[in-house]
Design an enzyme around this catalytic site. Structure first.
Site, short mmCIF file in Angstrom:
data_model
loop_
_atom_site.label_atom_id
_atom_site.label_comp_id
_atom_site.label_asym_id
_atom_site.label_seq_id
_atom_site.Cartn_x
_atom_site.Cartn_y
_atom_site.Cartn_z
N GLU A 98 9.62 -7.95 -1.10
CA GLU A 98 10.35 -7.10 -0.15
C GLU A 98 11.12 -6.01 -0.90
OE1 GLU A 98 13.39 -8.04 -1.61
OE2 GLU A 98 14.28 -7.62 0.36
N TRP A 99 10.74 -5.78 -2.14
CA TRP A 99 11.19 -4.63 -2.94
C TRP A 99 12.69 -4.62 -3.24
CZ3 TRP A 99 9.20 -2.46 2.08
CH2 TRP A 99 7.82 -2.67 2.21
N GLY A 100 13.33 -5.78 -3.10
CA GLY A 100 14.75 -5.86 -3.46
C GLY A 100 15.69 -5.25 -2.45
N ASN A 159 16.72 -6.51 0.60
CA ASN A 159 17.50 -7.42 1.45
C ASN A 159 18.25 -8.44 0.61
OD1 ASN A 159 16.40 -6.71 4.34
ND2 ASN A 159 14.59 -6.89 3.03
N ASP A 203 7.62 0.23 -5.93
CA ASP A 203 6.43 0.04 -6.78
C ASP A 203 6.51 0.79 -8.10
OD1 ASP A 203 5.62 -1.28 -4.55
OD2 ASP A 203 3.92 0.03 -4.09
N ASP A 241 4.01 -9.33 1.36
CA ASP A 241 4.64 -8.01 1.38
C ASP A 241 5.53 -7.81 2.61
OD1 ASP A 241 5.08 -5.48 0.33
OD2 ASP A 241 2.95 -4.97 0.17
C1 GLA Z 1 3.35 -2.41 -1.36
C2 GLA Z 1 3.58 -3.33 -2.55
C3 GLA Z 1 2.53 -3.04 -3.61
C4 GLA Z 1 1.14 -3.24 -3.01
C5 GLA Z 1 0.95 -2.37 -1.78
C6 GLA Z 1 -0.35 -2.70 -1.05
O1 GLA Z 1 3.59 -1.08 -1.69
O2 GLA Z 1 4.87 -3.17 -3.06
O3 GLA Z 1 2.72 -3.85 -4.74
O4 GLA Z 1 0.97 -4.59 -2.70
O5 GLA Z 1 2.01 -2.55 -0.86
O6 GLA Z 1 -0.53 -1.91 0.09
#
Ligand code: GLA
Length: 402
Positions: free
Chosen positions: A194-196, A198, A216, A161
């Site tokens: 890294e949620w897209g 960078n 998320d 993460d």
């Molecule tokens: C981030 C991630 C989630 C999960 C949480 C855990 O938000 O994107 O998928 O892993 O952390 O704290």
């Protein structure tokens, strides 16, 4: 104008400064060990976060492994049991990462052994920052030590993460962990999270086996809540984007919410169909020890899974959007084509899959299998029509006659 110019100069100066600054020794590491071939098709498994958040324990994980093995999920192709955030508590005097002793009294090695004894694989979660998103110890500065520990425990999969990473460079930070894993002596899938933010499509394909493209998901059809989004919001962030994904490098629109209870059965069928069209990793996020018949039927639909796992590995795309009505198309190995007619509206819709969407000559005959009703129609040409339920899909596999 003036101030804009000034700001631009400022930015250029800053960029120059960053480029000229000596990089931290670690951050210049090169990936000289090739990425192991661990995900020729999108990974399939289960992860604790969507349903259980921090409420994880060894009993829970054993129960989920039992359920995966006994329910038909394993036969359908699911194999990874991944503990997300909150399994870790502290580091010992030598910096070794320690599991929460109250929740995991037998230790991670024993748990991994148990999961393996069921013929499944075992995954853990960490973070490139000093702390995870839930405030547990992260791996920053401990990457090689942690990777060696994971290998000793028998870890097969790491979700990594991006919380609390300060000014770290994402590509460099993930490259360090990739290198640590590749040199750990064990085959470990690297799931980049890294949620897209960078531009991971530029570097993640060579660093990890999958990478998150968004914030998320949460268990709702449409909506936004802090860092989380509904299923269709996430879908829209993938749509019309030419994906660079392929074998061992999958774009991850986040885990499944099927069975968590806040969407309808029809909506969950749409969720599963569309994730399969995207060649998304199929990571269940429900309580597998308490699945109702619909949840299990959806998660183990082998025709839809075959689309997701198609060996050509080419993600599908939205090829038509007219208001609430969409057509998604995905090429499959051997010349078959998967298609989804998607109705986002609240009323039933008469929809048509026309051959031009499939790049087939209009008179080309094809056999069509509806992947939810299982009905097969032979020798169809020109178009295939159907009534699509509100928030529902018709998903078909088209086999052109040769
Ligand atoms: C981030 C991630 C989630 C999960 C949480 C855990 O938000 O994107 O998928 O892993 O952390 O704290």
């Amino acid at each position: 104008m003036h101030s804009l110019l000034r700001r631009a100069t400022h930015v250029i100066a800053l960029v120059g400064l960053v480029a000229a600054a000596p990089a931290h020794a670690h951050e210049t590491l090169k990936l000289d060990t090739p990425k192991p071939n661990l995900a020729p098709t999108p990974p399939m498994g289960w992860n604790s976060w969507n349903k259980f958040k921090c409420d994880v324990s060894e009993q829970l994980i054993r129960k989920q492994a039992d359920a995966m093995a006994a329910s038909g999920m394993k036969e359908a192709g699911y194999q990874y049991i991944v503990i997300d955030d909150c399994w870790q508590k502290s580091r010992d005097a030598d910096g070794n990462i320690q599991a929460d002793p109250e929740r995991f009294p037998s230790g991670i090695k024993a748990l991994a052994d148990y999961v393996h004894s069921k013929g499944l694989k075992f995954g853990l979660y960490s973070d490139a920052g000093v702390q995870t998103c839930a405030g547990r110890p992260g791996s920053a500065g401990h990457e090689f030590q942690d990777a060696r520990q994971y290998a000793k425990w028998g870890v097969d999969y790491l979700k990594y993460d991006w919380c609390n990473t300060g000014t770290r460079n994402a590509e460099a930070a993930y490259t360090i962990m990739a290198k640590a894993l590749r040199e750990s002596g064990r085959d470990i899938v690297l799931s980049i999270c890294e949620w897209g933010i960078n531009q991971p499509e530029r570097w993640a394909p060579k660093v990890g086996h999958l990478w998150r493209t968004t914030g998320d998901i949460y268990d709702t059809w449409e909506g936004k809540k802090d860092w989380s989004m509904g299923m269709t919001n996430i879908l829209d962030l993938q749509a019309e984007r030419e994906s660079v994904a392929g074998p061992n490098a999958w774009a991850d629109p986040d885990m499944l919410e099927i069975g968590n209870g806040n969407m309808t059965t029809t909506e969950y069928e749409s969720h599963f169909s569309l994730w399969a069209m995207l060649a998304a990793p199929l990571v269940a996020g429900n309580d597998m020890s308490k699945m109702d018949a619909d949840t299990l039927r959806i998660l183990t639909n082998k025709d839809v899974i075959a689309v997701d796992q198609d060996p050509l590995g080419k993600p599908g795309r939205r090829t038509l959007k007219e208001g609430d009505l969409e057509v998604w198309v995905r090429p499959l190995q051997g010349g078959d084509i998967a298609a989804v007619l998607f109705n986002r509206s609240k009323t039933p819709a008469d929809m048509k899959l026309t051959w031009d969407r499939l790049s087939l000559p209009v008179d080309k005959k094809a056999d069509i299998k509806d992947l939810w009703s299982k009905k097969v129609t032979k020798g169809v040409s020109g178009s295939y029509a159907g009534k699509v339920a509100p928030h529902g899909v018709i998903m078909v596999r088209v086999t052109p006659q040769r």
